[in-house]
Design a protein around this motif. Structure first.
Motif, PDB file in Angstrom:
ATOM      1  N   ILE A 202     -75.445 -13.212  16.398  1.00  0.00           N
ATOM      2  CA  ILE A 202     -75.545 -14.470  15.649  1.00  0.00           C
ATOM      3  C   ILE A 202     -75.272 -15.610  16.619  1.00  0.00           C
ATOM      4  CG2 ILE A 202     -74.627 -15.843  13.742  1.00  0.00           C
ATOM      5  CD1 ILE A 202     -73.589 -13.246  12.491  1.00  0.00           C
ATOM      6  N   ASP A 203     -76.225 -16.525  16.748  1.00  0.00           N
ATOM      7  CA  ASP A 203     -76.091 -17.591  17.740  1.00  0.00           C
ATOM      8  C   ASP A 203     -74.918 -18.519  17.416  1.00  0.00           C
ATOM      9  OD1 ASP A 203     -77.275 -18.856  20.145  1.00  0.00           O
ATOM     10  OD2 ASP A 203     -77.356 -20.574  18.795  1.00  0.00           O
ATOM     11  N   ARG A 204     -74.341 -19.014  18.492  1.00  0.00           N
ATOM     12  CA  ARG A 204     -73.207 -19.945  18.398  1.00  0.00           C
ATOM     13  C   ARG A 204     -73.520 -21.173  17.540  1.00  0.00           C
ATOM     14  NH1 ARG A 204     -71.686 -23.596  22.644  1.00  0.00           N
ATOM     15  NH2 ARG A 204     -73.114 -22.557  24.076  1.00  0.00           N
ATOM     16  N   ASP A 216     -75.505 -23.256   7.488  1.00  0.00           N
ATOM     17  CA  ASP A 216     -75.116 -22.350   8.573  1.00  0.00           C
ATOM     18  C   ASP A 216     -74.433 -21.108   8.008  1.00  0.00           C
ATOM     19  OD1 ASP A 216     -76.129 -23.826  10.681  1.00  0.00           O
ATOM     20  OD2 ASP A 216     -74.303 -25.008  10.923  1.00  0.00           O
ATOM     21  N   ALA A 217     -73.593 -21.318   7.011  1.00  0.00           N
ATOM     22  CA  ALA A 217     -72.908 -20.177   6.392  1.00  0.00           C
ATOM     23  C   ALA A 217     -73.928 -19.225   5.771  1.00  0.00           C
ATOM     24  CB  ALA A 217     -71.918 -20.670   5.335  1.00  0.00           C
ATOM     25  N   ALA A 218     -74.940 -19.799   5.118  1.00  0.00           N
ATOM     26  CA  ALA A 218     -75.969 -18.960   4.471  1.00  0.00           C
ATOM     27  C   ALA A 218     -76.768 -18.180   5.512  1.00  0.00           C
ATOM     28  CB  ALA A 218     -76.913 -19.843   3.637  1.00  0.00           C
ATOM     29  N   ILE A 219     -77.107 -18.835   6.610  1.00  0.00           N
ATOM     30  CA  ILE A 219     -77.884 -18.163   7.666  1.00  0.00           C
ATOM     31  C   ILE A 219     -77.059 -17.032   8.284  1.00  0.00           C
ATOM     32  CG2 ILE A 219     -78.888 -18.445   9.978  1.00  0.00           C
ATOM     33  CD1 ILE A 219     -79.726 -21.325   9.015  1.00  0.00           C
ATOM     34  N   ALA A 220     -75.797 -17.305   8.578  1.00  0.00           N
ATOM     35  CA  ALA A 220     -74.951 -16.268   9.184  1.00  0.00           C
ATOM     36  C   ALA A 220     -74.822 -15.068   8.249  1.00  0.00           C
ATOM     37  CB  ALA A 220     -73.571 -16.840   9.515  1.00  0.00           C
ATOM     38  N   ARG A 221     -74.609 -15.358   6.955  1.00  0.00           N
ATOM     39  CA  ARG A 221     -74.489 -14.258   5.970  1.00  0.00           C
ATOM     40  C   ARG A 221     -75.780 -13.475   5.880  1.00  0.00           C
ATOM     41  NH1 ARG A 221     -71.190 -17.480   2.154  1.00  0.00           N
ATOM     42  NH2 ARG A 221     -73.137 -18.222   1.311  1.00  0.00           N
ATOM     43  N   MET A 222     -76.908 -14.208   5.927  1.00  0.00           N
ATOM     44  CA  MET A 222     -78.216 -13.542   5.854  1.00  0.00           C
ATOM     45  C   MET A 222     -78.411 -12.615   7.053  1.00  0.00           C
ATOM     46  SD  MET A 222     -81.546 -13.672   7.136  1.00  0.00           S
ATOM     47  CE  MET A 222     -81.669 -15.204   8.032  1.00  0.00           C
ATOM     48  N   ILE A 223     -78.019 -13.062   8.231  1.00  0.00           N
ATOM     49  CA  ILE A 223     -78.190 -12.231   9.436  1.00  0.00           C
ATOM     50  C   ILE A 223     -77.336 -10.963   9.335  1.00  0.00           C
ATOM     51  CG2 ILE A 223     -77.851 -12.101  11.952  1.00  0.00           C
ATOM     52  CD1 ILE A 223     -78.489 -15.141  12.062  1.00  0.00           C
ATOM     53  N   ILE A 224     -76.124 -11.116   8.803  1.00  0.00           N
ATOM     54  CA  ILE A 224     -75.240  -9.944   8.671  1.00  0.00           C
ATOM     55  C   ILE A 224     -75.841  -8.922   7.699  1.00  0.00           C
ATOM     56  CG2 ILE A 224     -72.981  -9.147   7.859  1.00  0.00           C
ATOM     57  CD1 ILE A 224     -71.909 -11.972   8.846  1.00  0.00           C
ATOM     58  N   LEU A 232     -78.521  -2.063  12.007  1.00  0.00           N
ATOM     59  CA  LEU A 232     -78.150  -2.634  13.302  1.00  0.00           C
ATOM     60  C   LEU A 232     -76.715  -3.138  13.259  1.00  0.00           C
ATOM     61  CD1 LEU A 232     -81.349  -4.823  13.924  1.00  0.00           C
ATOM     62  CD2 LEU A 232     -80.907  -2.484  14.707  1.00  0.00           C
ATOM     63  N   ARG A 233     -76.061  -3.129  14.412  1.00  0.00           N
ATOM     64  CA  ARG A 233     -74.751  -3.760  14.495  1.00  0.00           C
ATOM     65  C   ARG A 233     -74.959  -5.268  14.617  1.00  0.00           C
ATOM     66  NH1 ARG A 233     -72.759  -2.316  19.338  1.00  0.00           N
ATOM     67  NH2 ARG A 233     -74.612  -1.136  19.882  1.00  0.00           N
ATOM     68  N   VAL A 234     -73.896  -6.017  14.361  1.00  0.00           N
ATOM     69  CA  VAL A 234     -74.023  -7.477  14.440  1.00  0.00           C
ATOM     70  C   VAL A 234     -72.776  -8.053  15.099  1.00  0.00           C
ATOM     71  CG1 VAL A 234     -73.119  -7.852  12.101  1.00  0.00           C
ATOM     72  CG2 VAL A 234     -74.618  -9.562  13.114  1.00  0.00           C
ATOM     73  N   ILE A 235     -72.997  -8.989  16.006  1.00  0.00           N
ATOM     74  CA  ILE A 235     -71.878  -9.641  16.682  1.00  0.00           C
ATOM     75  C   ILE A 235     -72.073 -11.156  16.600  1.00  0.00           C
ATOM     76  CG2 ILE A 235     -73.032  -9.364  18.951  1.00  0.00           C
ATOM     77  CD1 ILE A 235     -70.184  -9.211  20.192  1.00  0.00           C
ATOM     78  N   ALA A 236     -71.001 -11.870  16.337  1.00  0.00           N
ATOM     79  CA  ALA A 236     -71.062 -13.332  16.264  1.00  0.00           C
ATOM     80  C   ALA A 236     -70.580 -13.910  17.585  1.00  0.00           C
ATOM     81  CB  ALA A 236     -70.191 -13.837  15.117  1.00  0.00           C
ATOM     82  N   GLU A 237     -71.320 -14.863  18.121  1.00  0.00           N
ATOM     83  CA  GLU A 237     -70.873 -15.489  19.375  1.00  0.00           C
ATOM     84  C   GLU A 237     -70.337 -16.892  19.098  1.00  0.00           C
ATOM     85  OE1 GLU A 237     -74.283 -15.431  22.038  1.00  0.00           O
ATOM     86  OE2 GLU A 237     -75.045 -17.292  21.217  1.00  0.00           O
ATOM     87  N   GLY A 238     -69.501 -17.390  19.998  1.00  0.00           N
ATOM     88  CA  GLY A 238     -68.965 -18.738  19.861  1.00  0.00           C
ATOM     89  C   GLY A 238     -67.878 -18.855  18.812  1.00  0.00           C
ATOM     90  N   ASN A 251     -67.511 -11.555   5.307  1.00  0.00           N
ATOM     91  CA  ASN A 251     -68.922 -11.347   5.011  1.00  0.00           C
ATOM     92  C   ASN A 251     -69.518 -10.134   5.710  1.00  0.00           C
ATOM     93  OD1 ASN A 251     -70.044 -13.600   3.160  1.00  0.00           O
ATOM     94  ND2 ASN A 251     -68.597 -14.627   4.517  1.00  0.00           N
ATOM     95  N   GLY A 252     -68.645  -9.329   6.318  1.00  0.00           N
ATOM     96  CA  GLY A 252     -69.106  -8.037   6.825  1.00  0.00           C
ATOM     97  C   GLY A 252     -69.469  -7.987   8.294  1.00  0.00           C
TER      98      GLY A 252
END
Ligand code: C2E
Ligand code: MG
Ligand code: MG
Ligand code: MG
Length: 283
Positions: A202-204, A216-224, A232-238, A251-252
């Motif tokens: 997940i981009d910074r 931004d919250a909706a996009i991050a949740r959607m990516i997760i 797939l695994r998911v990692i948040a940066e920044g 949010n998982g």
């Protein structure tokens, strides 16, 4: 004022353009010298699980300039891509990262760490890319299962069969693939099901305002959710503060990278950081 340009182009020459061209040429020449004189260094930023255990590190290149000091990659990677230096530089980064993996191989828990290496599109799309990675692994003796390659969407938007062929060749050895800066590029979601990716990053830019910007919250949740559903695994940066980490965790999201845990550090500082923490197997 000189008139430049072709048939339909009318472009007036501005003397400041000459200064720009000269400055760029100077930096470009400096980059080739830097490679020859070994002025590039890798810093490493930890990637951690929800419980804070270190899973691995991302290798981030810096230019140790004799006069300017430590130059961040944003100031030379784009130029290196344009002038072709990214090919030998990218090769150096891979070899340095593999050498570090090999140096950790005898340590009971450092040997469990993954090193993630950024690969630019021009580098990935070059016909010698797979052979270069294989050579770096073989020369160092590094475990391919400890190497993660971070691609961006710009690497994937070309010939999808060719791209997946390259990825499969390295995956067969155990190399992992993450999609960096996910959501900021142009790739279609169709690529996600056709390519053998392991992880989305997940981009910074989505994490920064995650607590205040509902989009931004909706996009991050959607990516997760997307990563989860695609296996797939998911990692948040920044990730810079606990509130961001907690929001992502609720949010998982399973792994994190950011100043909250550590900035990128030179190898000695990183090893001290690792020693000060308990770690556990990454894969
Ligand atoms: P990236 O791969 O998305 O790397 C993450 C960038 O975010 C790094 O910047 C890192 O220092 C920064 N960062 C990490 N945590 C935080 C945080 O909590 N807050 C803030 N504000 N920033 C954070 P860096 O090291 O300047 O690298 C910038 C970009 O340069 C990288 O973005 C990557 O695209 C490129 N890059 C770095 N090393 C290499 C390399 O060896 N090869 C290639 N092709 N590109 C590289
Ligand atoms: Mg990256
Ligand atoms: Mg990134
Ligand atoms: Mg990024």
């Amino acid at each position: 004022r000189a008139k430049l340009g072709g048939r339909n182009a009318v472009c007036f020459f501005d003397p400041s353009m000459l200064a720009d061209v000269r400055a760029r040429a100077d930096v470009e020449a400096g980059l080739w010298i830097a490679l020859e004189q070994r002025q590039f260094v890798l810093h490493y930023q930890p990637q951690v699980a929800a419980d804070g255990a270190v899973l691995g590190v991302e290798a981030l290149v810096r230019w140790h300039h004799p006069v300017r000091g430590l130059v961040p990659p944003g100031e030379f990677i784009p130029l290196a891509e344009e002038c072709g230096l990214i090919l030998p530089l990218g090769r150096w980064v891979l070899e340095a990262a593999c050498a570090q993996l090999a140096a950790w191989a005898d340590d009971p828990w450092r040997s469990r760490l993954v090193i993630a290496v950024n690969v630019s599109a021009r580098q990935f799309l070059h016909e010698d890319f797979v052979a270069g990675v294989v050579a770096a692994l073989e020369r160092s003796g590094a475990d391919p299962g400890r190497l993660d390659l971070e691609l961006t969407e710009s690497s994937l938007v070309t010939d999808v069969d060719k791209v997946s062929e390259k990825m499969e060749a390295l995956k067969a050895l155990g190399v992992g693939f993450s999609l960096d800066d996910f959501g900021t590029g142009y790739s279609s979601l169709a690529y996600l099901k056709r390519l053998p990716l392991d992880q989305l990053k997940i981009d910074r830019s989505f994490v920064r305002d995650i607590l205040v910007d509902p989009n931004d919250a909706a996009i991050a949740r959607m990516i997760i959710v997307l990563a989860d559903n695609l296996g797939l695994r998911v990692i948040a940066e920044g990730v810079e503060c606990e509130e961001q980490r907690d929001f992502l965790a609720r949010n998982g999201c399973s792994s994190y990278q950011g100043y909250l845990f550590s900035a990128p550090q030179p190898i000695d500082a990183l090893e001290a950081f690792l020693d000060a923490r308990r770690s556990r197997p990454a894969r």
